[in-house]
Design an enzyme around this catalytic site. Structure first.
Site, PDB file in Angstrom:
ATOM      1  N   CYS A 139       0.793  -1.113   0.173  1.00 56.94           N
ATOM      2  CA  CYS A 139       0.040   0.376   0.003  1.00 56.94           C
ATOM      3  C   CYS A 139       1.011   1.291   0.260  1.00 56.94           C
ATOM      4  CB  CYS A 139      -1.189  -0.211   1.155  1.00 56.94           C
ATOM      5  SG  CYS A 139      -2.401   1.476   1.387  1.00 56.94           S
ATOM      6  N   CYS A 153       1.276   4.091   3.647  1.00 54.03           N
ATOM      7  CA  CYS A 153       2.265   4.388   5.061  1.00 54.03           C
ATOM      8  C   CYS A 153       3.198   4.119   3.969  1.00 54.03           C
ATOM      9  CB  CYS A 153       1.476   3.277   5.947  1.00 54.03           C
ATOM     10  SG  CYS A 153      -0.049   4.467   6.836  1.00 54.03           S
ATOM     11  N   CYS A 169      -8.008  -0.282   7.889  1.00 52.83           N
ATOM     12  CA  CYS A 169      -6.399   0.358   8.314  1.00 52.83           C
ATOM     13  C   CYS A 169      -6.518   1.606   9.351  1.00 52.83           C
ATOM     14  CB  CYS A 169      -6.750   1.576   6.681  1.00 52.83           C
ATOM     15  SG  CYS A 169      -5.488   3.299   7.081  1.00 52.83           S
ATOM     16  N   GLN A 229      -7.809  19.868   8.554  1.00 53.28           N
ATOM     17  CA  GLN A 229      -6.563  19.258   9.209  1.00 53.28           C
ATOM     18  C   GLN A 229      -6.870  17.941   9.037  1.00 53.28           C
ATOM     19  OE1 GLN A 229      -3.873  19.741   7.982  1.00 53.28           O
ATOM     20  NE2 GLN A 229      -2.822  21.897   8.880  1.00 53.28           N
ATOM     21  N   TYR A 264      -4.639  31.303   2.320  1.00 52.23           N
ATOM     22  CA  TYR A 264      -5.496  29.827   2.299  1.00 52.23           C
ATOM     23  C   TYR A 264      -5.851  29.344   3.380  1.00 52.23           C
ATOM     24  CZ  TYR A 264      -0.853  30.446  -0.947  1.00 52.23           C
ATOM     25  OH  TYR A 264      -0.369  31.177  -1.396  1.00 52.23           O
ATOM     26  N   GLU A 319      -9.425  32.578   0.118  1.00 54.34           N
ATOM     27  CA  GLU A 319      -9.318  31.524   0.410  1.00 54.34           C
ATOM     28  C   GLU A 319      -9.953  31.161  -1.555  1.00 54.34           C
ATOM     29  OE1 GLU A 319      -9.016  27.412  -0.651  1.00 54.34           O
ATOM     30  OE2 GLU A 319      -8.622  27.947   1.397  1.00 54.34           O
ATOM     31  N   CYS A 344       3.701  22.262   4.338  1.00 52.31           N
ATOM     32  CA  CYS A 344       3.202  20.745   4.099  1.00 52.31           C
ATOM     33  C   CYS A 344       4.406  20.157   3.547  1.00 52.31           C
ATOM     34  CB  CYS A 344       1.593  20.012   3.361  1.00 52.31           C
ATOM     35  SG  CYS A 344       1.573  20.699   2.280  1.00 52.31           S
TER      36      CYS A 344
END
Length: 449
Positions: free
Chosen positions: A78, A81, A158, A281, A310, A331, A406
């Site tokens: 997968c 992760c 998961c 988030q 943003y 935004e 990020c």
């Protein structure tokens, strides 16, 4: 010159940005998935480039003390992760070091270390899932893409999702197979169901189910709705129309089949309305810590004007509104702005304004109108800030810029550009909002020299 398919004995000395192990063999950087720094390994070379090579772990001769047994049976397949093979201490260490190295190498800093907000748990934290749907031999199934491909890896449970989320997925797939509803085929651009999108409020427990379809109708929706009502917290079912080719998940049209079309949740003591396209988030506990850290570093006073670029559905904007004199959120997603305005009303906040538009263009327009914020908060997508935004920030000359990121590389690039405009790094830290995954968030506070 390294030879393809030859096996070499080597030590893992570092990590790539996405968490692969790095070895140095005959002066060449070799990237090795599932390896841990410090391990002595036998590695088969699978691809040779001009300055790098890709290898496969064949045997571990000396294991790292940080190596653990994988809890997830499909973790090696997968693409969701990356770190189930190592303990959490090593994961947070490499993430913090990734941010530090980016700020030093690209941002021109000289940091010996930076702190990281480690998560209290690696399990069940993710409040949103987007499962691609596929089929084999007439049977539909859902899971997540294999790394670097659009091949769906089926996974019954998961570990980073709440049980209710996987339960919704199973019920939808059972319904799809019962009525023989076709799974979408990317290559042929045929088939109905593309993705199963599930969002769960961490505090409210409310669940939004959004089915992304290559069409405008869903067969026998009443059957599915009755099945979903058995899931605690199920609140609404929405159809997202996406008839375009390509890999974009959500379309631009949403049809509510059951409930209000949104859910509610609480963050930083505020209540938020969340539609399918609302940015929120995915790790509630860590997001709250991240925003609290950002607000603390902003050092806002009651006399301050705060600009939040943003801003999404206004989470951090409205949290800062309680400390500031006035806040402005910008935004580009229209539905998110609608939600942000509604969120201000539902929380009784009257000193917040929200505008829909591109962050850079909106910032320049505000600057031309003579708006001079004391503090600016930016939380851009992975590509970072554009030239218009950097220029607008320079002209506005806020006392502080709080940059939530990020992507450490684009963060560091923008830090270097802002330093050229007269700012200096006052503080920097990492925050782990994605345990077991390679992504890492960062907060950098920049102040005027």
């Amino acid at each position: 010159m390294l030879e393809k398919n030859k096996i070499y004995e080597t030590q893992i000395v570092d990590y790539t940005a996405d968490g692969q192990g790095v070895a140095r063999i005959e002066g060449c950087a070799v990237f090795v998935p599932n390896a841990i720094a410090g391990e002595l390994c036998r590695v088969r070379i699978e691809k040779v480039g001009k300055t790098w090579a890709a290898g496969k772990l064949v045997e571990i001769l000396e294991k790292s003390p940080h190596r653990v047994n994988r809890e997830c049976p499909v973790a090696k397949l997968c693409g969701g992760c990356d770190f189930w093979h190592m303990d959490y201490a090593e994961e947070t260490r490499l993430k913090a070091d990734r941010v530090r190295q980016a700020l030093n190498r690209i941002g021109g800093e000289n940091l010996s270390e930076i702190p990281i907000l480690a998560a209290p748990t690696c399990r069940g934290y993710r409040n949103k899932a987007q499962y691609p749907v596929s089929s084999q031999k007439g049977r539909a199934f859902a899971g997540f893409f294999r790394a670097g491909t659009h091949q769906v890896v089926e996974n019954d449970r998961c570990r980073i999702l709440p049980e209710e989320t996987d339960r919704v997925k199973k019920l939808v797939i059972d319904y799809v197979n019962h009525y023989r509803i076709s799974a979408y085929d990317e290559t042929a651009h045929k088939g109905l169901l593309r993705h199963i999108y599930v969002r769960r409020g961490a505090v409210s427990g409310q669940i939004l189910v959004c089915l992304v379809v290559n069409g405008r109708k869903l067969p026998h929706p009443e059957f599915l709705i009755e099945k979903l009502k058995a899931v605690p917290g199920f609140t609404t079912l929405v159809l997202a129309v996406n008839e375009r080719p390509g890999n974009a998940i959500l379309g631009n049209e949403f049809i509510t089949l059951y409930g209000p079309g949104y859910i509610e949740d609480t963050l930083c003591g505020l209540n938020f309305r969340l539609s399918p396209r609302s940015f929120y988030q995915v790790n509630h506990h860590q997001a709250q810590r991240l925003y609290e850290a950002a607000i603390s570093q902003a050092q806002i006073t009651k006399d301050d004007l705060v600009l939040d670029l943003y801003c999404g559905v206004g989470t951090i904007t409205l949290a800062m509104a309680r400390a500031a004199g006035r806040v402005i959120g910008v935004e580009v997603v229209e539905q998110a702005v609608i939600d942000a305005r509604e969120n201000a009303v539902r929380n009784g906040i009257s000193n917040a304004e929200f505008f829909c538009g591109d962050a850079g263009k909106a910032a320049l327009e505000l600057e031309e109108r003579g708006i001079r914020p004391d503090v600016v908060v930016v939380d851009p997508p992975r590509k970072g800030l554009n030239a218009d935004t950097i220029e607008a920030l320079s002209k506005m000359s806020p006392r502080r810029i709080v940059y939530v990121s990020c992507d450490p590389a684009t963060l560091a690039r923008d830090v270097a550009l802002l330093k050229e405009k007269g700012y200096m790094v006052a503080s920097a830290q990492a925050a782990d909002l994605f345990p077991r995954c390679a992504h890492v968030e960062s907060i950098v506070c920049l102040a005027r020299d």
